[in-house]
Design a protein around this motif. Structure first.
Motif, short mmCIF file in Angstrom:
data_model
loop_
_atom_site.label_atom_id
_atom_site.label_comp_id
_atom_site.label_asym_id
_atom_site.label_seq_id
_atom_site.Cartn_x
_atom_site.Cartn_y
_atom_site.Cartn_z
N THR A 48 0.86 -1.18 0.00
CA THR A 48 0.00 0.00 0.00
C THR A 48 0.90 1.23 0.00
O THR A 48 1.84 1.30 0.79
CB THR A 48 -0.90 0.02 1.25
N GLU A 49 0.62 2.16 -0.89
CA GLU A 49 1.38 3.41 -0.94
C GLU A 49 0.60 4.45 -0.17
O GLU A 49 -0.59 4.66 -0.42
CB GLU A 49 1.61 3.83 -2.39
N THR A 50 1.25 5.08 0.81
CA THR A 50 0.56 6.04 1.65
C THR A 50 1.16 7.43 1.51
O THR A 50 2.34 7.60 1.19
CB THR A 50 0.60 5.61 3.13
N PHE A 51 0.31 8.41 1.79
CA PHE A 51 0.66 9.83 1.69
C PHE A 51 -0.08 10.56 2.81
O PHE A 51 -0.98 9.99 3.44
CB PHE A 51 0.22 10.39 0.33
N GLU A 52 0.24 11.79 3.03
CA GLU A 52 -0.45 12.60 4.04
C GLU A 52 -1.94 12.67 3.73
O GLU A 52 -2.76 12.73 4.63
CB GLU A 52 0.19 14.00 4.08
N TRP A 53 -2.31 12.61 2.49
CA TRP A 53 -3.70 12.75 2.06
C TRP A 53 -4.47 11.44 1.95
O TRP A 53 -5.67 11.45 1.75
CB TRP A 53 -3.80 13.51 0.74
N GLY A 54 -3.77 10.29 2.03
CA GLY A 54 -4.49 9.03 1.91
C GLY A 54 -3.61 7.88 1.50
O GLY A 54 -2.42 7.83 1.84
N ALA A 55 -4.18 6.96 0.73
CA ALA A 55 -3.46 5.74 0.37
C ALA A 55 -3.90 5.24 -1.01
O ALA A 55 -5.00 5.54 -1.47
CB ALA A 55 -3.73 4.65 1.41
N ILE A 56 -3.00 4.46 -1.64
CA ILE A 56 -3.28 3.85 -2.93
C ILE A 56 -2.80 2.40 -2.90
O ILE A 56 -1.73 2.11 -2.38
CB ILE A 56 -2.54 4.58 -4.08
N PHE B 49 5.60 10.28 0.68
CA PHE B 49 5.38 8.90 0.25
C PHE B 49 5.95 7.91 1.27
O PHE B 49 7.04 8.07 1.77
CB PHE B 49 6.04 8.65 -1.11
N ARG B 50 5.16 6.89 1.57
CA ARG B 50 5.64 5.78 2.40
C ARG B 50 4.99 4.50 1.88
O ARG B 50 3.77 4.47 1.66
CB ARG B 50 5.27 5.97 3.87
N LYS B 51 5.79 3.50 1.68
CA LYS B 51 5.30 2.22 1.18
C LYS B 51 5.13 1.26 2.35
O LYS B 51 6.06 1.04 3.12
CB LYS B 51 6.28 1.64 0.17
N LEU B 52 3.92 0.70 2.49
CA LEU B 52 3.66 -0.31 3.49
C LEU B 52 3.67 -1.66 2.80
O LEU B 52 2.99 -1.86 1.79
CB LEU B 52 2.28 -0.10 4.13
N LEU C 173 -2.27 0.06 7.57
CA LEU C 173 -2.34 1.51 7.58
C LEU C 173 -3.06 1.96 8.83
O LEU C 173 -4.18 1.51 9.12
CB LEU C 173 -3.09 2.01 6.34
N GLU C 174 -2.44 2.83 9.61
CA GLU C 174 -3.06 3.36 10.81
C GLU C 174 -3.49 4.79 10.57
O GLU C 174 -2.74 5.60 10.06
CB GLU C 174 -2.07 3.33 11.98
N LEU C 175 -4.72 5.08 10.93
CA LEU C 175 -5.22 6.45 10.86
C LEU C 175 -5.20 7.01 12.26
O LEU C 175 -5.69 6.38 13.19
CB LEU C 175 -6.63 6.47 10.28
N VAL C 176 -4.65 8.21 12.42
CA VAL C 176 -4.52 8.82 13.73
C VAL C 176 -5.26 10.14 13.72
O VAL C 176 -5.07 10.97 12.84
CB VAL C 176 -3.03 9.04 14.09
N ARG C 177 -6.10 10.37 14.71
CA ARG C 177 -6.83 11.61 14.83
C ARG C 177 -5.95 12.63 15.54
O ARG C 177 -5.42 12.36 16.62
CB ARG C 177 -8.11 11.38 15.63
N LYS C 178 -5.80 13.79 14.91
CA LYS C 178 -5.01 14.86 15.54
C LYS C 178 -5.91 15.70 16.44
O LYS C 178 -7.04 16.00 16.10
CB LYS C 178 -4.44 15.80 14.45
N MET C 179 -5.39 16.05 17.59
CA MET C 179 -6.11 16.93 18.49
C MET C 179 -5.63 18.36 18.24
O MET C 179 -4.43 18.59 18.11
CB MET C 179 -5.85 16.54 19.95
N LYS C 180 -6.55 19.28 18.18
CA LYS C 180 -6.18 20.68 17.93
C LYS C 180 -6.10 21.42 19.23
O LYS C 180 -6.67 21.13 20.20
CB LYS C 180 -7.18 21.37 17.01
#
Length: 137
Positions: A10-18, A121-124, A130-137
């Motif tokens: 899986t190819e990952t980016f700040e905006w998502g994954a492919i 870019f990061r290749k998994l 793929l882990e999705l992390v919620r950012k706290m503001k």
């Protein structure tokens, strides 16, 4: 040839994954590239082009804005198909609360190689999740 997505990176980016199901990188000499793109809520793939490949996008789920040829962006949702001629600038943004899921098709294949040059870019590998992390503001 049957393709099992679980066996592919899986190819990952700040905006998502492919996940590329068919590509010159791991399929025996295809002339095309085909895969699934996931854009996270509020994120998108900035203005870019593929000088030598036309692209077709098919929206599986979610809602977003699609810009083609530097014209005004239009809304896309499940069932929509977008055709992008070779060399034409375009961008896709998720405007909804859920992931925007698209099927992407490049003809000829190989345009996806430029994505691997992006700084985020990061290749998994096939066994990484793929882990999705919620950012706290």
């Amino acid at each position: 040839m049957k393709v099992n997505p679980q066996n592919l990176p899986t190819e990952t980016f700040e905006w998502g994954a492919i996940k590329w199901f068919v590509s010159p990188e791991h399929t025996a000499k295809p002339n095309v590239t085909f895969g699934e793109v996931i854009l996270l809520p509020g994120k998108g793939h900035d203005r870019h082009n593929h000088p030598d490949s036309e692209e077709i996008l098919y929206v599986l789920s979610g809602e977003g804005k699609q810009m083609v040829n530097d014209e005004e962006a239009f809304t896309v949702c499940a069932g929509d198909t977008i055709y992008i001629p070779a060399g034409v600038f375009h961008s896709t943004y998720n405007t909804g609360w859920e992931p925007l899921r698209l099927l992407a098709f490049y003809n000829p294949g190989g345009a996806e190689a430029l994505l691997r040059e992006l700084p985020d870019f990061r290749k998994l590998e096939k066994n990484e999740i793929l882990e999705l992390v919620r950012k706290m503001k």
